[in-house]
Design an enzyme around this catalytic site. Structure first.
Site, PDB file in Angstrom:
ATOM      1  N   ASP A 122      -7.412  -4.825   7.515  1.00  0.00           N
ATOM      2  CA  ASP A 122      -8.178  -4.670   8.758  1.00  0.00           C
ATOM      3  C   ASP A 122      -8.504  -6.039   9.347  1.00  0.00           C
ATOM      4  O   ASP A 122      -8.547  -7.038   8.622  1.00  0.00           O
ATOM      5  CB  ASP A 122      -9.502  -3.938   8.469  1.00  0.00           C
TER       6      ASP A 122
HETATM    7  N1  URA Z   1      -9.336  -0.882   2.734  1.00  0.00           N
HETATM    8  C1  URA Z   1     -10.064  -1.102   3.847  1.00  0.00           C
HETATM    9  O1  URA Z   1     -10.994  -0.373   4.126  1.00  0.00           O
HETATM   10  N2  URA Z   1      -9.717  -2.140   4.641  1.00  0.00           N
HETATM   11  C2  URA Z   1      -8.711  -3.002   4.363  1.00  0.00           C
HETATM   12  O2  URA Z   1      -8.462  -3.941   5.114  1.00  0.00           O
HETATM   13  C3  URA Z   1      -7.974  -2.770   3.195  1.00  0.00           C
HETATM   14  C4  URA Z   1      -8.302  -1.704   2.401  1.00  0.00           C
END
Ligand code: URA
Length: 244
Positions: free
Chosen positions: A114
């Site tokens: 993310d």
């Molecule tokens: N899980 C999440 O919530 N975000 C990420 O970036 C990776 C795994």
């Protein structure tokens, strides 16, 4: 790691491997294209994926001549504030803005992080490896460090260890632990699922708000020696470990 630009004559390679080495697609997808008659050799369709390429052969997909290219494998310690897609509709910074190599337009990331997550991200032009590491069967292990606003209660830690039922199925982390000296506010979690927002959804499910999310290692490859935003090429040993 670097594959010859020339068609190898000593140890001829099969057509499906050759197509994948050109960067067009993964070996599996190559097999589909070959069987569908979309790959030609010297202008004639060749539907046998095992056909051994000869030095004089010209391989084409539609009108495009295919050539084996060198593979690139990069480990980036992704900072927060960058998206992992190659282009962004909202003009946000992408992880590729951090890489300064000639062939960066060929790269894609294996899996995603993310925009507000930092940590280990592998960038490559190797479609086969991407497909393999993205498949749940391969179980590429990811380790996350989750910083919470408040210390975690033992009951909730146990709940997470036992597994939780999310809207898209049951998920049980491979390992859950408290990071030493973190006053129970940083939780280590090892997981092989690559589902979207999986860590955030697990913590939301047990009622904890994530302050910071970091991934110190992906498939056994750690960002330990890399500053935030820095990157390096993977070593031969790391590449062969990933490819096993
Ligand atoms: N899980 C999440 O919530 N975000 C990420 O970036 C990776 C795994």
């Amino acid at each position: 790691m670097n594959l010859n630009k020339e068609i190898p004559t000593k140890n001829p390679i099969s057509l499906n491997k050759f197509v994948a080495m050109s960067g067009l697609c993964s070996r599996k997808k190559a097999e589909v294209l070959i069987k569908a008659g979309l790959i030609t050799i010297n202008h004639a369709p060749m539907t046998n994926p095992a056909y051994k390429i000869l030095g004089k052969d010209t391989v084409r997909y539609k009108k495009q001549i295919l050539k084996p290219e060198s593979k690139i494998y990069i480990l980036l310690n992704k900072p927060r504030g960058f998206v992992t897609t190659t282009a962004d509709d909202f003009d946000r910074k992408t992880v590729f803005d951090l890489i300064d190599i000639k062939k960066k337009s060929e790269l894609h990331s294996i899996g995603r992080l993310d925009i507000d997550t930092a940590g280990a991200l592998i960038l490559t032009n190797d479609g086969d490896l991407t497909q393999k590491l993205s498949h749940p069967k391969y179980k590429a292990k990811k380790t996350y460090h989750v910083t919470l606003k408040k210390p975690i209660d033992q009951t909730y830690l146990e709940k997470m260890k036992a597994g939780v039922k999310l809207e898209d199925g049951f998920i049980k982390p491979d390992r859950v632990f408290i990071v030493p000296k973190s006053e129970r506010k940083v939780i280590g979690i090892q997981i092989h699922s690559g589902k979207k927002h999986i860590i955030k959804r697990i913590f939301m499910h047990i009622g904890y708000f994530i302050k910071k999310l970091n991934r110190p290692s992906f498939a056994g490859i750690s960002t330990r020696t890399l500053g935030i935003g820095a990157w390096r090429h993977l070593t031969k040993r790391e590449i062969s470990l990933l490819s096993k």
